[in-house]
Design an enzyme around this catalytic site. Structure first.
Site, mmCIF file in Angstrom:
data_model
loop_
_atom_site.group_PDB
_atom_site.id
_atom_site.type_symbol
_atom_site.label_atom_id
_atom_site.label_comp_id
_atom_site.label_asym_id
_atom_site.label_seq_id
_atom_site.Cartn_x
_atom_site.Cartn_y
_atom_site.Cartn_z
ATOM 1 N N LEU A 131 49.656 31.133 38.627
ATOM 2 C CA LEU A 131 50.594 29.537 38.286
ATOM 3 C C LEU A 131 49.661 28.935 37.026
ATOM 4 C CD1 LEU A 131 50.656 27.164 40.115
ATOM 5 C CD2 LEU A 131 48.345 26.902 40.212
ATOM 6 N N ILE A 163 46.068 35.345 33.296
ATOM 7 C CA ILE A 163 46.257 35.922 34.901
ATOM 8 C C ILE A 163 45.024 37.392 34.887
ATOM 9 C CG2 ILE A 163 47.827 36.692 36.275
ATOM 10 C CD1 ILE A 163 48.658 34.158 35.894
ATOM 11 N N THR A 164 44.333 36.772 36.232
ATOM 12 C CA THR A 164 43.449 37.709 36.140
ATOM 13 C C THR A 164 44.030 39.458 37.126
ATOM 14 O OG1 THR A 164 41.703 36.350 36.467
ATOM 15 C CG2 THR A 164 40.548 37.794 37.386
ATOM 16 N N ARG A 274 5.265 39.569 32.197
ATOM 17 C CA ARG A 274 5.298 39.401 30.518
ATOM 18 C C ARG A 274 3.521 38.911 31.269
ATOM 19 N NH1 ARG A 274 5.964 39.982 25.678
ATOM 20 N NH2 ARG A 274 6.328 37.933 24.816
ATOM 21 N N GLN A 285 2.329 26.396 34.907
ATOM 22 C CA GLN A 285 2.747 25.486 35.287
ATOM 23 C C GLN A 285 4.424 25.108 34.946
ATOM 24 O OE1 GLN A 285 1.219 21.015 35.550
ATOM 25 N NE2 GLN A 285 0.957 21.487 37.945
ATOM 26 N N GLN A 350 16.103 31.139 28.670
ATOM 27 C CA GLN A 350 15.035 30.834 28.163
ATOM 28 C C GLN A 350 13.383 31.460 29.020
ATOM 29 O OE1 GLN A 350 15.727 28.543 26.265
ATOM 30 N NE2 GLN A 350 13.895 27.942 25.552
ATOM 31 N N GLU A 377 40.090 28.471 38.483
ATOM 32 C CA GLU A 377 40.515 27.978 39.545
ATOM 33 C C GLU A 377 40.592 26.434 39.785
ATOM 34 O OE1 GLU A 377 40.479 29.165 43.306
ATOM 35 O OE2 GLU A 377 40.360 31.517 42.343
ATOM 36 N N THR A 379 39.122 23.424 36.089
ATOM 37 C CA THR A 379 37.965 22.827 35.441
ATOM 38 C C THR A 379 36.917 22.120 36.337
ATOM 39 O OG1 THR A 379 39.219 20.706 34.249
ATOM 40 C CG2 THR A 379 39.518 23.304 33.646
#
Length: 392
Positions: A131, A163-164, A274, A285, A350, A377, A379
């Site tokens: 497209l 084009i994927t 960790r 928390q 993070q 497809e 934005t």
């Protein structure tokens, strides 16, 4: 919302949950081990394609009458979600097979369906969707690729961009201008085959993420195809393209869900192991609040996506689901899920701290992969325009 029915609170059936378990097991065993390598090398995930085809999961949306599984929209969502949880690039195999072939399903002649859906269902071919163009992205109706009638053939000239799976897929749904005076109503849809004379491909794009899914330009240089390869009537191509996106934006939402789930799962395991200041960082928390917000956003996105899938199925079946509702819900699911995925994967990085920023851990790949779900497809800025114009 107005017009709500019982499918607003749609829940996966027992069969859907069994499908999820089987796809998750397959993905973890056959796809996950290659995900980092596929990303690092920027190569097509052939192992994933082989595994999906062997288990009839590469294009489960194809109706049974053409040799497919005839799975509903939610089943397709679950397959894409579970594959994306371990490898976003691999999830584009079932997602783009649906995107590329759905115009044929929705608008193609019976002959066209038999010719192209059966090989897709068997795993003998993949389907891509053409497209966008260099100067026609969000404004898809401004495309310049032309198709000119010549006897019993159409001759195509032009270029498609972004084009994927281009170059890997055998079949391409191509939108081209057949009457320049009519703008969107002068656009028609065609099936073009990789082997058609005059079809060629550009070099793979060097992308931020989904590196295992090739993205290329597709060139059409006097490509002559039989007239019966037109999908639907002349001038209906753009309408078919937009109907297709109403359904397939939900598959991008599914991909976003899977990426986000993979990142959350990894982050949960990491913070439990960790230790800092003498205890697991998951006991703090501040970390708990981050995980809670990640899980909350993910579940909200999942419910919206599943509700959109329910509407997709009802519209497909010609039931009492309204196409306008699907347009809103498809755009909302894609927009919300992809925004959530970007936030969740960023938070996962993070939580892993410096480790999250390295390629030794999968969350940085997931963050990079998540970004594209906010772009392709349509934005997310365009999705908000679509939603505003189709408010329930």
């Amino acid at each position: 919302m107005a017009g709500s029915t019982d499918f607003d609170l749609y829940r996966p059936s027992e069969e859907h949950e069994m499908l999820r378990e089987s796809v998750r097991s397959l993905a973890e065993a056959k796809i996950a081990p290659f995900a980092a390598e596929v990303d690092e090398q920027g190569r097509f995930p052939q192992e994933a394609l082989d595994a999906l085809v062997a288990n009839d999961l590469h294009a489960i949306h194809v109706p049974e009458s053409y040799g497919g599984a005839g799975a509903d929209a939610l089943a397709t969502v679950i397959v894409i979600e579970e594959v994306a949880r371990v490898c976003a690039s691999s999830s584009l195999i079932p997602a783009v097979n649906k995107l590329g072939s759905l115009p044929v399903v929705l608008s193609g002649s019976e002959e066209l369906k038999r010719k192209y859906l059966a090989p897709l269902a068997k795993g003998d071919a993949m389907f891509s969707y053409c497209l966008s163009e260099p100067d026609a992205g969000s404004d898809a109706a401004g495309m310049k690729t032309r198709a000119v009638r010549d006897g019993d053939s159409w001759v195509l000239n032009g270029v498609k961009r972004w084009i994927t799976n281009a170059g890997v897929s055998e079949y391409y749904t191509v939108m081209a201008v057949t009457d320049p005076e009519k703008r969107s109503k002068g656009i028609s849809a065609f099936v073009v085959e990789k082997g058609d004379e005059g079809v060629s491909f550009g070099a793979p794009e060097k992308k931020l993420g989904i590196k295992g899914s090739p993205t290329r330009e597709v060139y059409f240089d006097n490509v002559r195809i039989p007239a019966d390869r037109m999908i639907g009537e002349e001038g209906t191509g753009f309408a078919t393209a937009m109907k297709t996106l109403d359904h397939t934006r939900i598959t991008i939402a599914a991909q976003a869900l899977g990426i986000a789930q993979g990142a959350l799962d990894y982050a949960k395991g990491y913070v439990a192991e960790r230790k800092q200041f003498g205890k697991p960082i998951g006991d703090f928390q501040g970390v708990q609040f981050m995980l809670a917000d990640m899980a909350m956003k993910l579940e909200a996105a999942r419910q919206l996506t599943y509700a959109a899938a329910a509407r997709s199925e009802r519209v497909t079946l010609g039931a009492d689901g309204r196409a306008e509702d699907l347009t809103f819900y498809g755009a909302a699911a894609k927009c919300y899920a992809s925004d959530a995925a970007m936030e969740i994967t960023t938070d996962a990085v993070q939580l892993l701290g410096g480790y999250g920023y390295t390629r030794d851990y999968p969350v940085e790949r997931m963050m990079r992969d998540a970004k594209i779900t906010q772009i392709y497809e349509g934005t997310n800025q365009v999705q908000r325009i679509v939603m505003a114009r189709n408010l329930p």
